[in-house]
Design an enzyme around this catalytic site. Sequence first.
Site, PDB file in Angstrom:
ATOM      1  N   LEU A 272      39.926  25.599   9.962  1.00 30.41           N
ATOM      2  CA  LEU A 272      40.006  24.841  11.213  1.00 30.41           C
ATOM      3  C   LEU A 272      40.451  25.757  12.344  1.00 30.41           C
ATOM      4  O   LEU A 272      41.566  26.286  12.318  1.00 30.41           O
ATOM      5  CB  LEU A 272      40.993  23.673  11.060  1.00 30.41           C
ATOM      6  N   THR A 273      39.591  25.937  13.321  1.00 30.36           N
ATOM      7  CA  THR A 273      39.909  26.823  14.432  1.00 30.36           C
ATOM      8  C   THR A 273      41.125  26.317  15.203  1.00 30.36           C
ATOM      9  O   THR A 273      41.225  25.134  15.510  1.00 30.36           O
ATOM     10  CB  THR A 273      38.711  26.940  15.389  1.00 30.36           C
TER      11      THR A 273
ATOM     12  N   CYS B  24      29.039  26.798  12.687  1.00 28.07           N
ATOM     13  CA  CYS B  24      29.827  26.681  13.922  1.00 28.07           C
ATOM     14  C   CYS B  24      28.937  26.221  15.078  1.00 28.07           C
ATOM     15  O   CYS B  24      27.921  26.862  15.381  1.00 28.07           O
ATOM     16  CB  CYS B  24      30.476  28.010  14.271  1.00 28.07           C
TER      17      CYS B  24
ATOM     18  N   HIS C 295      28.507  20.398   5.537  1.00 29.26           N
ATOM     19  CA  HIS C 295      29.045  19.393   6.448  1.00 29.26           C
ATOM     20  C   HIS C 295      27.891  18.467   6.824  1.00 29.26           C
ATOM     21  O   HIS C 295      26.870  18.937   7.327  1.00 29.26           O
ATOM     22  CB  HIS C 295      29.638  20.074   7.681  1.00 29.26           C
TER      23      HIS C 295
ATOM     24  N   ASN D 124      31.494  17.762   2.752  1.00 27.77           N
ATOM     25  CA  ASN D 124      32.473  17.746   3.839  1.00 27.77           C
ATOM     26  C   ASN D 124      32.066  16.715   4.886  1.00 27.77           C
ATOM     27  O   ASN D 124      30.925  16.677   5.309  1.00 27.77           O
ATOM     28  CB  ASN D 124      32.548  19.151   4.464  1.00 27.77           C
ATOM     29  N   GLY D 125      33.031  15.858   5.276  1.00 24.94           N
ATOM     30  CA  GLY D 125      32.786  14.938   6.376  1.00 24.94           C
ATOM     31  C   GLY D 125      33.370  13.554   6.184  1.00 24.94           C
ATOM     32  O   GLY D 125      33.091  12.887   5.200  1.00 24.94           O
TER      33      GLY D 125
ATOM     34  N   ARG E 255      39.237  17.175   9.567  1.00 24.42           N
ATOM     35  CA  ARG E 255      39.959  16.319  10.507  1.00 24.42           C
ATOM     36  C   ARG E 255      40.842  15.296   9.795  1.00 24.42           C
ATOM     37  O   ARG E 255      41.903  14.929  10.301  1.00 24.42           O
ATOM     38  CB  ARG E 255      38.965  15.601  11.423  1.00 24.42           C
TER      39      ARG E 255
END
Length: 590
Positions: free
Chosen positions: A250-251, A334, A404, A436-437, A462
């Site tokens: 996670l950026t 990204c 994702h 992922n999601g 998230r």
Amino acid sequence: MEPGICYIKPEYLLAEANSGPNSEVNVSVDGASNKRKHAEDAGSPNESGNKRGNKKERKRGQNKNRPVFKDERYSHLCHSLIDGAGGPPCTVPNCRYVHDLEAFVAAKGVDLGDVCYVYATKGYCGRGVTCRFAKAHTDAQGRNMKAEPYDEQAAQTTCNGISSELQVRLRKHDYDFSRTKELIKQAEKLRDVRKQQEQQKKEEIPDDKLAVTTAERTPIGSAIDDNPNGRDAQRKPVIDFREKLVLSPLTTVGNLPFRRICKEFGADITCGEMACAVPLLKGLGQEWALTKRHESEDIFGVQVCGNNPNVITQAAEVLHETARVDYIDLNIGCPIDLIYQQGGGSALMRRTNILELTVRSCAALSDRLPFTVKMRTGIYADKSVAHELLPLVEQWGAAAVTLHGRSREQRYTRQANWAYIEQCAAQARHMPVIGNGDIISYEDYVERRALAPHVSSVMIGRGALIKPWIFQEIKQQKAWAPTSTQRFELLRRYCNYGLEHWGSDTKGVENTRRFLLEWQSFLYRYIPEELQLSPPQKINERPQKYRGRDEMETLMSSGNSADWVKLSEMLLGPVPEGFSFVPKHKANAF
């Protein structure tokens, strides 16, 4: 009930609450109200940043041109005085740092507390008299103390980063990348063979007309190289990516203190924030800081991003040979405009020749260092390509793929397409596929695993930012409803880890505050289950306006960043004069 709304029990609704979501949130703290509407990060295809529509491009995903607060007044004490007066004098000619210790201590201000977490846990605080908790470890003469016994080796709990010797070698272009050149050549050869085979199949040329050997006609796997290079090659077992809970890279918010929190709640595999290959090869300290690893991270990877196979493979090689990492991940998902426009991130999903060279060469660095890939469904919402790429990436040698369930165009809006994730996972022969999601509860986890039985593991991003105890809930197979006191203690723990990681001096305190506020831009979205009309919470639902069961719970649920600053001041003291904050991520988009 209207979709997209989390309905609150009537007794907790505010008088001005309506049937729809909150319309505004204050995202700036600078003495003035700076309100903006909640907006989705992406809308229709014409509004999502591609050139297929006529509408003006909207800036999404990040708050650009936000103010960055810098205060250097207290961070310039000469290192010769860090432990107090009476030590060896400064020997640096024309040293530009402060040498008046009394003036520095007076300007630093009062201590923020009586206990220094770093000193209490390690027995020595390297920030010395610059520490904002210095009274806890300075004697009557103002000298910095060490607890007895103090073991410097035992106190070292993090590794990686960049040494001065490696930095010099990289900046002088003195690092030997001959192995990368060999692997790229092998990958190019295999790629050319694959193209010949495809052309042969297309034109139906007989085998005896094609001047390649049988071995060359089977370009499956990476560019094989048996050289056991890398200091971890002999001790590191190959990672099993199956049936794991993986924390997403996670950026900004996926920093080391946050990963420590997630490990304590049961995350199995962690990954550092996305690091760009070019700054790594330039020896930039701030980029190498993203590779730092805490001792609690038993399975840890570094994610790299780039647009050139030579550069990416060189970055992977230097990481493999100088850092303690268990795997390296390539980001081809990204969505950030700057990365995409330069041909990196999700742009690699359409640059298959470049992607093939990158995966083949990086996967061949070592059979003891897995190379993984993280991708999205595609670039455009109406054109998914992951089902075509995923089998190829497996052939090229990837150890695992994370998918994702959204396109670049969708960013983080719309629901993740787990049916498509299952379609892609079913095509993998032996390679684990990580889904992922949209997982924010144990119920979400069970539902997604049922929808995608071929998915080996689940990655959470998230959902972990909003409620980091999601890993604990999944492993215990039940929800956990922390009180506001427990949630506040979680913030305190994060601050302690931040002071240990970024430092306990003024600069470290403000770094910790900034990252805490960035995290709070996600944390406020958590809605306690006891307040919901129909739990569990869904990640794309915005709550009605509500109040908590106590003052602290109400404060924590506020979308006004001025309230987030109040929380930070309870833990890290008053903000400096002139402080302002705008969250980097538009985390209020549902």
